[in-house]
Enzyme design. Structure first.
Site, short mmCIF file in Angstrom:
data_model
loop_
_atom_site.label_atom_id
_atom_site.label_comp_id
_atom_site.label_asym_id
_atom_site.label_seq_id
_atom_site.Cartn_x
_atom_site.Cartn_y
_atom_site.Cartn_z
N LYS A 76 0.84 -1.20 0.00
CA LYS A 76 0.00 0.00 0.00
C LYS A 76 0.88 1.25 0.00
CE LYS A 76 -3.89 2.05 2.59
NZ LYS A 76 -4.77 1.88 3.77
N SER A 151 -9.56 2.14 3.15
CA SER A 151 -8.70 2.83 2.22
C SER A 151 -7.75 1.91 1.46
CB SER A 151 -7.88 3.88 2.99
OG SER A 151 -7.06 3.26 3.96
N SER A 175 -9.90 -0.32 7.39
CA SER A 175 -9.39 -0.12 6.03
C SER A 175 -8.71 -1.32 5.40
CB SER A 175 -8.44 1.08 5.99
OG SER A 175 -9.15 2.28 6.15
#
Length: 484
Positions: A76, A151, A175
């Protein structure tokens, strides 16, 4: 290489035997990304050193004791990577190239894993749909008209679409688990402090956790084995022994006690998702566990408490992005104040600015007691709710999300509705507990997630129950675009 029909252990066996090489596996992975990702938009950039890294692993020899040796993974984009652009999906960090690796990246490198690239996300991890990225909107692997969640939407979609076997994500209020649920994969948020946050671009420092997104439960445990552990560089890192998280996988769950909170099945939760979770409860009972209804009475206060605490911490953490030291700087500024105001106004997106303003307000002199202090007190009550349940139960179960994935653009103009999407995951972060989302069926051809929550530092029990459930179902055999 078909990542839908293999796992880390089987790939590791082939790498050790020499029937495949890390270089060939990395080459195939990059080719698969080039083929699939134009439809998904999960990656923000690829690692041009991945092939070199793989060749170095081959030259040194695949380590038989390191299951991730030679395995391609993705990261990420709020986890810093040396010499590889790290943007947190924000214009503010559009061209930021770190000079060091996050601790989790160092651990993956030491284990021989190959970082193939950085994954899209909501800007600074603020969002539940990956629509807040400054650069692109990632699509759900099962339906490209729907969001992948957020996210960590890029991480979830990359794994679910078969581009990589494993990815790292971060979880501040759900997330990792929410996008895992939306994409029908396994998302694991460890106990706060179990994994070092050093090198993570901070959102909410008392809430953030780095975790894993994989297709299978055992693959998740394999990755967590590598990234977990104490880190002197992180003052919030817990100095606890790290067990082998695969140790309980395959063990019977007979006699395990599981709690099912009534608040997790009530108003606002899609009835079809409730039915899927009730079916999962019956499966756990058939495996020898007991499942009882309990109450977590302060759950209804979790969302407002969370958004005050998280936004307050964000307003503090994001002060450093001022147009002076690094990151975006506005052009044609007239004075120092102009640099600060315009750089932040132009560099941050709408959702980030919304949360900075909420946090700054909550921390201001006239409102601290009424908002931040009150939210912190509610946080304590939520933690006590869990502690009371865990006096008598091994796990808490429930749905991961109130609905399946919603359409792109459907909720982006309604932040309050978007925030409520995290109502089932947020309490876990407030209490610092470990939790996972695992596939639990489908509603209208879209995946449903089952959330399993354990007491602090008891990740192994989650893996034990999650694997038992996974072994009773064929959800791993179902792939986007295939038979459901």
């Amino acid at each position: 290489m078909d990542y839908f029909t293999t796992d880390i252990d089987s790939l590791h066996a082939q790498l050790v035997a020499g029937t495949i090489t890390a270089a060939d596996l990395t080459k195939d992975t990059l080719a698969k990304i080039a083929e699939i990702d134009p439809d998904i938009d999960a990656f923000l950039n690829l690692n041009d050193q991945a092939q070199v890294q793989a060749q170095a692993v081959d030259a040194a020899g695949i380590n038989a004791d390191q299951p991730l040796s030679g395995i391609p993974v993705a990261i990420k984009d709020n986890i810093v990577t040396k010499d590889l652009t790290t943007t947190a999906a924000s214009k503010m960090l559009e061209n930021f190239v770190p000079i060091y690796n996050a601790t989790v990246v160092e651990k993956l490198n030491a284990a021989g894993a190959i970082n193939v690239g950085k994954l899209n996300m909501d800007e600074f991890a603020m969002g539940s749909s990956t629509e807040n990225s400054a650069f692109k909107t990632t699509k759900n692997a099962w339906d490209h008209t729907k969001v992948p969640g957020g996210s960590s939407g890029g991480s979830a979609a990359a794994v679910a679409s078969g581009q990589v076997l494993a990815a790292l994500g971060t979880d501040t209020g759900g997330s990792i688990r929410q996008p895992a649920a939306f994409n029908g994969i396994v998302g694991f948020k460890p106990t706060y402090g179990r994994v070092s946050r050093w090198g993570l671009i901070a959102f909410g420092s008392s809430l953030d956790a780095i975790g894993t997104l994989t297709r299978s439960v055992k693959d998740s445990a394999r990755v967590l084995n590598v990234i977990a552990g104490h880190d002197e560089k992180d003052s919030t890192s817990a100095d606890f022994d790290v067990p082998d998280f695969t140790e309980k996988i395959g063990q019977s769950i007979k006699g395990m006690k599981i709690a099912l909170p009534e608040e997790y099945l009530g108003e606002g939760i899609d009835p079809q998702i409730v039915a899927a979770i009730q079916k999962a409860a019956d499966q756990f009972r058939a495996l020898g566990a007991t499942v009882d209804t309990v109450s977590l009475p302060h759950t209804k206060y979790a969302v407002p408490a969370y958004y005050i605490i998280a936004s307050s911490e964000a307003s503090s953490n994001l002060q450093r992005f001022d147009g002076i030291r690094y990151g975006f700087r506005a052009k044609d500024v007239k004075n120092l104040t102009d640099v600060y105001v315009r750089s932040r106004s132009e560099g941050f997106g709408p959702e980030v600015k919304r949360r900075i303003m909420l946090g700054t307000f909550s921390l201001s002199a006239g409102f601290y007691d009424a908002y931040f202090k009150k939210a912190a007190q509610v946080r304590t009550l939520i933690t006590e709710d869990f502690n009371q349940v865990f006096e008598n139960y091994d796990l808490v179960m429930g749905p991961t999300t109130p609905t399946t994935a919603f359409g792109i653009g459907e909720k982006v103009t309604d932040p309050l509705t978007m925030y409520m999407n995290d109502i089932l995951t947020i309490p876990v972060n407030l209490a610092g507990l470990p939790a996972a989302s695992i596939p639990a069926g489908f509603v209208d051809k879209m995946p449903v997630g089952l959330q399993l929550i354990a007491k602090h530092f008891d990740e192994s029990t989650i893996y034990q129950a999650a694997d038992a459930f996974e072994s009773q179902n064929d959800y791993l055999d179902l792939i986007p675009g295939g038979a459901r």
